[in-house]
Design an enzyme around this catalytic site. Structure first.
Site, PDB file in Angstrom:
ATOM      1  N   GLY A  15       0.886  -1.378   0.145  1.00 42.93           N
ATOM      2  CA  GLY A  15       0.007   0.024  -0.030  1.00 42.93           C
ATOM      3  C   GLY A  15       0.856   1.149   0.099  1.00 42.93           C
ATOM      4  N   VAL A  27      16.666   8.139  -2.407  1.00 39.15           N
ATOM      5  CA  VAL A  27      17.620   7.171  -2.790  1.00 39.15           C
ATOM      6  C   VAL A  27      18.165   7.610  -4.225  1.00 39.15           C
ATOM      7  CG1 VAL A  27      17.376   4.913  -3.977  1.00 39.15           C
ATOM      8  CG2 VAL A  27      16.144   5.410  -1.807  1.00 39.15           C
ATOM      9  N   ARG A  76       0.545  -4.869  -5.324  1.00 44.42           N
ATOM     10  CA  ARG A  76       0.862  -6.267  -4.662  1.00 44.42           C
ATOM     11  C   ARG A  76       0.947  -7.352  -5.448  1.00 44.42           C
ATOM     12  NH1 ARG A  76      -3.008  -3.818  -0.592  1.00 44.42           N
ATOM     13  NH2 ARG A  76      -1.708  -3.212   1.112  1.00 44.42           N
ATOM     14  N   ASP A 107       5.237  -5.011   5.513  1.00 41.76           N
ATOM     15  CA  ASP A 107       5.894  -6.784   5.860  1.00 41.76           C
ATOM     16  C   ASP A 107       5.720  -7.394   4.768  1.00 41.76           C
ATOM     17  OD1 ASP A 107       3.131  -6.662   5.748  1.00 41.76           O
ATOM     18  OD2 ASP A 107       2.823  -7.436   7.768  1.00 41.76           O
ATOM     19  N   THR A 130       4.819   2.223   5.562  1.00 44.24           N
ATOM     20  CA  THR A 130       3.489   1.787   5.810  1.00 44.24           C
ATOM     21  C   THR A 130       2.859   2.601   6.640  1.00 44.24           C
ATOM     22  OG1 THR A 130       2.149   0.006   6.909  1.00 44.24           O
ATOM     23  CG2 THR A 130       4.562   0.149   7.232  1.00 44.24           C
ATOM     24  N   ASP A 132       0.689   1.762   8.690  1.00 44.02           N
ATOM     25  CA  ASP A 132       0.327   0.877   9.977  1.00 44.02           C
ATOM     26  C   ASP A 132       1.361   1.052  11.064  1.00 44.02           C
ATOM     27  OD1 ASP A 132      -2.101   0.274   8.720  1.00 44.02           O
ATOM     28  OD2 ASP A 132      -1.267  -1.449   7.936  1.00 44.02           O
ATOM     29  N   ASP A 134       3.590  -1.389  11.679  1.00 43.20           N
ATOM     30  CA  ASP A 134       3.708  -2.579  12.299  1.00 43.20           C
ATOM     31  C   ASP A 134       4.656  -3.357  11.883  1.00 43.20           C
ATOM     32  OD1 ASP A 134       2.835  -2.393   9.672  1.00 43.20           O
ATOM     33  OD2 ASP A 134       1.560  -4.092   9.926  1.00 43.20           O
ATOM     34  N   ARG A 167     -24.205  13.195  20.493  1.00 39.98           N
ATOM     35  CA  ARG A 167     -24.172  11.865  20.059  1.00 39.98           C
ATOM     36  C   ARG A 167     -22.976  10.980  20.574  1.00 39.98           C
ATOM     37  NH1 ARG A 167     -25.908  13.755  13.783  1.00 39.98           N
ATOM     38  NH2 ARG A 167     -28.142  13.403  14.292  1.00 39.98           N
ATOM     39  N   ARG A 176      -5.543  -3.371   9.527  1.00 39.60           N
ATOM     40  CA  ARG A 176      -6.016  -4.575   9.143  1.00 39.60           C
ATOM     41  C   ARG A 176      -5.740  -5.314  10.112  1.00 39.60           C
ATOM     42  NH1 ARG A 176      -6.490  -5.478   3.397  1.00 39.60           N
ATOM     43  NH2 ARG A 176      -4.325  -5.417   3.646  1.00 39.60           N
TER      44      ARG A 176
END
Ligand code: F6P
Length: 327
Positions: A15, A27, A76, A107, A130, A132, A134, A167, A176
């Site tokens: 992603g 780079v 991917r 990952d 990423t 995430d 993670d 509310r 995910r």
């Protein structure tokens, strides 16, 4: 003795995340500074297989440091999971003389790089890209800071309307398999509860605590849920709360992919630039199969497989802070 790396390929895989462009720029320009030839591989590993590889010049990366997404595009690739796919990819690199690779991704991308580097004589350096966060071995991943700030900005806006209408809002954020965006954005916006994949969600406890706060007439109720929470994400959480608390005015807001786009924050541009520079330096120094991370403000090099397997652990103390501060 390791072959001198003279031609490098750079790709973005998995992603996209804000700051990937800043890393590509670093780079390319560091490689050129060292007299290397630099090639951009389009659409991650797919471009290696489809031979979609372009020569990059210093000007190719002009005016991109501030842009989200990735000029090299992301994908991917299923074919890269097969030995045949990796063989084709290798031949495409070899015919151009590419003898070093920088992979910017998460990952899944590192797992691919690990396999490829074990099979063929091309050293791979991973940069953690990423939203995430993670990945073990780095305090930062490229894109997390931007994504979490986008989430905070959106949740602050939701809080205004939650407050105006008394509310309860369930806000689903991305993640995910990882709860970092939920945890950081939830703490930073004063959420009542934060539900993440790493901890078992006790829905009864959640409903009790919301009911108790309602009795105390605590005004704003925000629950931040990571999309991969074990109870089932925002939809499931909102559904059960509506069933069990029918008198509470409950709304669901799914933030979705807005968290992946946008101009990278200063922090993401900075870490992407540092990591990109050190990726090329690592290839020159003869490193291979490592991820370049930043720990305690110093560059940290860890084997790709460790970065993937170890992940990061959610601190129990943070979960305790959430409870205490939401009382
Ligand atoms: O890995 C980044 C991420 O944004 C996750 O948080 C999310 O679950 C996933 O990607 C979504 O992927 P896709 O855009 O392919 O649906």
């Amino acid at each position: 003795m390791a072959t001198k790396v003279t031609k490098i390929g750079v790709l973005t895989s998995g992603g996209d995340s804000p700051g990937m462009n800043a890393a590509i720029r670093a780079v390319v320009r560091t490689g050129i500074y060292h007299g290397m030839e630099v090639f951009g591989v389009m659409r991650g590993y797919s471009g290696m297989i489809d031979d979609d590889i372009v020569k990059m010049e210093s000007r190719s990366v002009a005016n991109i440091i501030q842009r989200g997404g990735t000029i090299l595009k992301c994908a991917r690739s299923k074919q890269f999971l097969t030995p045949e796919g990796r063989q084709i990819a290798y031949e495409n690199l070899k015919k151009r003389g590419i003898n070093g690779l920088v992979i910017i991704g998460g990952d899944g991308s590192f797992r691919g790089a690990q396999k490829f580097s074990n099979e063929f004589d091309i050293p791979c350096i991973g940069l953690p890209g990423t939203i995430d966060k993670d990945i073990a071995g780095s305090d930062f991943t490229i894109g997390f800071d931007t994504a979490v700030n986008t989430a905070v900005d959106a949740i602050d806006k939701i809080r205004d309307t939650a407050d105006a209408h008394d509310r309860l809002f369930i806000v689903e954020v991305m993640g995910r398999d990882a709860g970092y965006i939920a945890l950081h954005s939830g703490i930073a916006t004063g959420a009542e509860n934060i539900l993440i994949p790493e901890t078992k969600t006790d829905i009864e406890e959640l409903i009790d605590s919301l009911g108790e706060k309602e009795k105390r007439k605590k005004l704003v109720n925000l629950v931040v849920v990571a999309e991969g929470d074990d109870f089932g994400g925002g939809n499931e959480v909102a559904k059960i709360i509506k069933e069990r608390m029918p008198t509470t005015d409950t709304r669901l807001c799914i933030l979705g992919h807005i968290q992946r786009g946008g101009s990278p924050t200063c922090l993401d541009r900075l870490i992407a630039s540092r990591m990109g520079y050190h990726a090329v330096e690592s290839l020159i120094e003869g490193r291979h199969n490592v991820m370049v991370g930043i720990l305690n403000n110093r560059m940290n090099y860890i084997p790709l497989d460790f970065a993937v397997k170890a992940k990061q652990r959610i601190s129990k103390e943070w979960m305790k802070i959430v409870k205490i501060l939401a009382s």
